[in-house]
Write a protein that holds these residues in place. Structure first.
Motif, mmCIF file in Angstrom:
data_model
loop_
_atom_site.group_PDB
_atom_site.id
_atom_site.type_symbol
_atom_site.label_atom_id
_atom_site.label_comp_id
_atom_site.label_asym_id
_atom_site.label_seq_id
_atom_site.Cartn_x
_atom_site.Cartn_y
_atom_site.Cartn_z
ATOM 1 N N ALA A 3 12.287 -74.531 -61.600
ATOM 2 C CA ALA A 3 10.913 -74.315 -61.152
ATOM 3 C C ALA A 3 10.878 -73.164 -60.148
ATOM 4 N N ILE A 4 9.842 -72.368 -60.232
ATOM 5 C CA ILE A 4 9.684 -71.235 -59.315
ATOM 6 C C ILE A 4 8.705 -71.647 -58.237
ATOM 7 N N ASN A 5 9.090 -71.434 -56.984
ATOM 8 C CA ASN A 5 8.227 -71.783 -55.860
ATOM 9 C C ASN A 5 7.446 -70.531 -55.455
ATOM 10 N N TYR A 6 6.235 -70.421 -55.965
ATOM 11 C CA TYR A 6 5.400 -69.256 -55.682
ATOM 12 C C TYR A 6 4.932 -69.230 -54.234
ATOM 13 N N SER A 10 6.686 -63.345 -51.374
ATOM 14 C CA SER A 10 5.889 -62.330 -50.672
ATOM 15 C C SER A 10 4.792 -61.815 -51.598
ATOM 16 N N VAL A 11 3.865 -61.085 -51.025
ATOM 17 C CA VAL A 11 2.782 -60.502 -51.798
ATOM 18 C C VAL A 11 3.347 -59.547 -52.847
ATOM 19 N N LYS A 12 4.343 -58.756 -52.471
ATOM 20 C CA LYS A 12 4.942 -57.805 -53.412
ATOM 21 C C LYS A 12 5.611 -58.535 -54.571
ATOM 22 N N GLU A 13 6.357 -59.590 -54.279
ATOM 23 C CA GLU A 13 7.020 -60.340 -55.344
ATOM 24 C C GLU A 13 5.993 -60.951 -56.304
ATOM 25 N N ASP A 16 4.472 -58.214 -58.443
ATOM 26 C CA ASP A 16 5.404 -57.792 -59.487
ATOM 27 C C ASP A 16 5.416 -58.788 -60.650
ATOM 28 N N ILE A 17 5.409 -60.073 -60.325
ATOM 29 C CA ILE A 17 5.394 -61.102 -61.369
ATOM 30 C C ILE A 17 4.113 -61.001 -62.195
ATOM 31 N N ILE A 18 2.987 -60.829 -61.515
ATOM 32 C CA ILE A 18 1.704 -60.713 -62.212
ATOM 33 C C ILE A 18 1.698 -59.491 -63.122
ATOM 34 N N ALA A 19 2.203 -58.361 -62.623
ATOM 35 C CA ALA A 19 2.231 -57.126 -63.428
ATOM 36 C C ALA A 19 3.105 -57.300 -64.666
ATOM 37 N N ARG A 20 4.271 -57.907 -64.500
ATOM 38 C CA ARG A 20 5.160 -58.126 -65.646
ATOM 39 C C ARG A 20 4.533 -59.092 -66.648
#
Length: 103
Positions: A3-6, A10-13, A16-20
């Motif tokens: 599981a990924i703990n969003y 950070s805002v940048k991370e 980046d996830i949203i863009a990908r």
């Protein structure tokens, strides 16, 4: 899959996830669209029709001949009318000549 703990990112991370994810979503949509177009074309041709016969021709007048094609993606073309497409602008800015892309 872990599981990924969003909440701890950070805002940048997160950006980046949203863009990908958006890029992957767009690619999946285009892939599905292409597959459906191919299925429709195959079905029409099997029945002895062209897609144009079944759904009518697109556009208002006579079709315009393609004059330029992206060698990296042959689906990207340009007739020489209107604004230059982004793929062509990018290649020209890197020093390519427009004649390199002539069909």
């Amino acid at each position: 899959m872990a599981a990924i703990n969003y909440d701890k990112m950070s805002v940048k991370e997160l950006s980046d996830i949203i863009a990908r994810a958006q890029k992957a979503l767009n690619a999946a949509k285009e892939r599905e669209r292409s597959e459906i177009k191919q299925k429709i074309t195959t079905l029409a041709e099997t029945a002895g029709f062209s897609v144009g016969e079944l759904f009518g021709q697109r556009g208002r007048g006579k079709s315009v001949t393609v004059k330029y094609m992206n060698p990296d993606n042959r689906a990207e073309t340009w007739t020489g009318r209107g604004r230059k497409p982004n793929w062509l602008v990018a290649k020209l800015s890197k020093g390519a000549k427009i004649t390199d892309f002539a069909v």
